[in-house]
Design an enzyme around this catalytic site. Structure first.
Site, mmCIF file in Angstrom:
data_model
loop_
_atom_site.group_PDB
_atom_site.id
_atom_site.type_symbol
_atom_site.label_atom_id
_atom_site.label_comp_id
_atom_site.label_asym_id
_atom_site.label_seq_id
_atom_site.Cartn_x
_atom_site.Cartn_y
_atom_site.Cartn_z
ATOM 1 N N SER A 1 17.515 -41.676 -13.390
ATOM 2 C CA SER A 1 16.169 -41.135 -13.563
ATOM 3 C C SER A 1 16.134 -39.841 -14.355
ATOM 4 O O SER A 1 15.067 -39.283 -14.562
ATOM 5 C CB SER A 1 15.538 -40.864 -12.191
ATOM 6 O OG SER A 1 16.278 -39.883 -11.501
ATOM 7 N N TRP B 1 16.204 -38.600 -17.386
ATOM 8 C CA TRP B 1 15.521 -38.240 -18.625
ATOM 9 C C TRP B 1 14.208 -38.984 -18.814
ATOM 10 O O TRP B 1 13.857 -39.375 -19.915
ATOM 11 C CB TRP B 1 16.442 -38.466 -19.829
ATOM 12 C CG TRP B 1 17.801 -37.863 -19.631
ATOM 13 C CD1 TRP B 1 18.998 -38.504 -19.704
ATOM 14 C CD2 TRP B 1 18.101 -36.501 -19.328
ATOM 15 N NE1 TRP B 1 20.025 -37.635 -19.456
ATOM 16 C CE2 TRP B 1 19.499 -36.401 -19.226
ATOM 17 C CE3 TRP B 1 17.328 -35.358 -19.126
ATOM 18 C CZ2 TRP B 1 20.145 -35.200 -18.921
ATOM 19 C CZ3 TRP B 1 17.979 -34.169 -18.836
ATOM 20 C CH2 TRP B 1 19.351 -34.093 -18.735
ATOM 21 N N GLU C 1 0.823 -1.204 0.000
ATOM 22 C CA GLU C 1 0.000 0.000 0.000
ATOM 23 C C GLU C 1 0.862 1.262 0.000
ATOM 24 O O GLU C 1 0.547 2.253 -0.677
ATOM 25 C CB GLU C 1 -0.915 0.013 1.231
ATOM 26 C CG GLU C 1 -1.851 -1.183 1.334
ATOM 27 C CD GLU C 1 -1.262 -2.330 2.132
ATOM 28 O OE1 GLU C 1 -2.021 -2.974 2.875
ATOM 29 O OE2 GLU C 1 -0.034 -2.584 2.028
ATOM 30 N N GLY D 1 13.997 -38.275 -2.668
ATOM 31 C CA GLY D 1 13.539 -39.423 -3.420
ATOM 32 C C GLY D 1 12.357 -40.156 -2.826
ATOM 33 O O GLY D 1 11.645 -39.649 -1.957
ATOM 34 N N LEU E 1 19.342 -28.120 -7.272
ATOM 35 C CA LEU E 1 18.037 -27.691 -6.763
ATOM 36 C C LEU E 1 17.783 -26.199 -6.997
ATOM 37 O O LEU E 1 17.096 -25.548 -6.217
ATOM 38 C CB LEU E 1 17.886 -28.025 -5.266
ATOM 39 C CG LEU E 1 18.087 -29.489 -4.886
ATOM 40 C CD1 LEU E 1 17.857 -29.686 -3.395
ATOM 41 C CD2 LEU E 1 17.190 -30.412 -5.688
ATOM 42 N N ALA F 1 8.300 -37.367 -11.199
ATOM 43 C CA ALA F 1 8.067 -37.799 -12.573
ATOM 44 C C ALA F 1 8.120 -39.320 -12.607
ATOM 45 O O ALA F 1 8.829 -39.949 -11.816
ATOM 46 C CB ALA F 1 9.128 -37.215 -13.503
ATOM 47 N N CYS G 1 -2.162 -3.993 7.327
ATOM 48 C CA CYS G 1 -1.776 -4.301 8.700
ATOM 49 C C CYS G 1 -2.081 -3.126 9.621
ATOM 50 O O CYS G 1 -2.151 -1.972 9.192
ATOM 51 C CB CYS G 1 -0.297 -4.671 8.775
ATOM 52 S SG CYS G 1 0.830 -3.317 8.398
ATOM 53 N N ARG H 1 9.930 -24.718 -9.121
ATOM 54 C CA ARG H 1 10.987 -24.308 -8.200
ATOM 55 C C ARG H 1 11.011 -22.795 -8.010
ATOM 56 O O ARG H 1 11.245 -22.299 -6.906
ATOM 57 C CB ARG H 1 12.345 -24.777 -8.718
ATOM 58 C CG ARG H 1 12.617 -26.253 -8.542
ATOM 59 C CD ARG H 1 14.018 -26.589 -9.010
ATOM 60 N NE ARG H 1 14.323 -28.012 -8.879
ATOM 61 C CZ ARG H 1 15.459 -28.573 -9.284
ATOM 62 N NH1 ARG H 1 16.394 -27.811 -9.858
ATOM 63 N NH2 ARG H 1 15.654 -29.861 -9.132
#
Length: 347
Positions: A165, A167, A51, A281, A201, A151, A73, A181
């Site tokens: 894992s 592809w 605001e 995992g 990550l 996936a 607030c 992400r």
């Protein structure tokens, strides 16, 4: 919401920011002549609230209507109360998307505005909550919003028997997952994923310069791989025992052999991470799912058939169909060659 296009703009402004542990808030100032004269969003703790940013951009608030995604607030924090600024500016009307669930606000900001003679409309729009579901989840439960992402092949394997894992899905689906992400405060994996995949990550999209989530590792009883790339990103490590880590921050919670899922989530919330993306995992994902702390999920079905004894996304096999948990299927869409299915847990 039809009839409140300026509120929609406030939502759009709010969604673009990552101010946690403060809420995502956007605001739009519309003059008495119905012109948009200012807009803004809250970008982080200690920074001006939405605001204030919008009123500063407008230069003049007298007689204006202010559209704000979340209740202004009324308490003194790192910055003065937004309600007081709205009152001092002499705005005529405030349209609020949702009441703030924080106990320090929770209607008091609206009451202060009304006591000052300002007309206030509270829409209580479900979309206002959807702007920042992690914040609402935390203020109402003390826990973060957890989204499980994984996936798998069309016949249900998340990895081959050798744990490879990378592809399973297409480049387009992997880019879509990086979008998940970018919306998260933290991305969580177990030490097994660290050993098998050596992930960073982070968000890796062409031209992306926005928010990067905090990497979080849930440590079990096995040794942590010290040569992983993740240590370059100042990870948060949650363990059930004191351990040595090359870099980052260690938090110890109860649990055996994995840290307790609820206590782990509470530690994440206390650190200010309200939107959590759980990437696995399978052992970790299964433990968190069975603990009932996963609220949402996104599964990518790769256009592949494993045709063999692969690894399932959630470790373990339920003994009877009565043990299976119902979910609510949301959007289903094709991403590249693959399918994306969004779902919500039934609480």
């Amino acid at each position: 919401m039809g009839g409140h296009p300026h509120l929609q703009r406030a939502y759009e402004l709010a969604r673009a920011q990552h101010p946690h542990p403060n809420p995502r808030v956007g605001a739009v100032v519309v003059s008495a002549t119905r012109e948009v004269v200012g807009e803004g969003a809250h970008v982080g703790p200690g920074e001006p609230h939405a605001e204030v940013v919008a009123l500063d951009a407008a230069g003049e608030g007298r007689g204006a209507t202010v559209y704000v995604s979340l209740e202004p607030c009324s308490h003194m924090g790192r910055t003065p109360p937004c309600a007081d600024r709205l009152i001092s500016e002499g705005v005529a009307r405030v349209v609020v998307g949702a009441i703030d669930p924080d106990s320090r606000v929770a209607g008091s900001g609206i009451a202060r505005l009304r006591d000052a003679g300002i007309e206030v409309e509270v829409v209580e729009d479900p979309e206002a909550r959807a702007v920042d579901p992690g914040y609402f989840r935390h203020r109402e439960t003390g826990l973060p919003l957890v989204t499980l992402k994984y996936a798998m092949t069309l016949d249900g394997s998340s990895a081959a028997a050798d744990a490879s894992s990378q592809w399973i899905t297409s480049e387009q689906a992997r880019a879509d997952a990086h979008g998940l992400r970018s919306a998260a405060d933290a991305v969580v994996v177990g030490a097994g994923t660290l050993r098998n995949d050596d992930p960073r990550l982070d968000v890796r999209l062409p031209g992306y310069e926005g928010h990067q989530p905090r990497p979080v590792i849930i440590a079990g009883q096995t040794m942590m791989p010290t040569g992983s790339r993740i240590w370059e990103r100042d990870p948060l490590v949650i363990s059930s025992r004191p351990i040595d880590i090359p870099t980052g921050e260690l938090v110890v919670v109860d649990g055996e052999p994995l840290p307790d899922p609820v206590d782990s989530c509470r530690a994440l919330a206390e650190a200010g991470y309200y939107d959590v993306l759980l990437e696995g995992g399978p052992t970790l994902a299964g433990a968190w799912w069975r603990a009932g702390i996963v609220q949402r999920g996104v599964v990518y079905l790769g256009a592949k058939m494993g045709g063999g004894a692969g690894i399932t996304p959630l470790h373990g096999v339920f003994s009877t169909i009565e043990e299976a948990t119902s979910v609510v299927i949301g959007e289903v869409c094709k991403v590249g060659e693959d399918l994306r299915i969004d779902f919500e847990a039934v609480e």
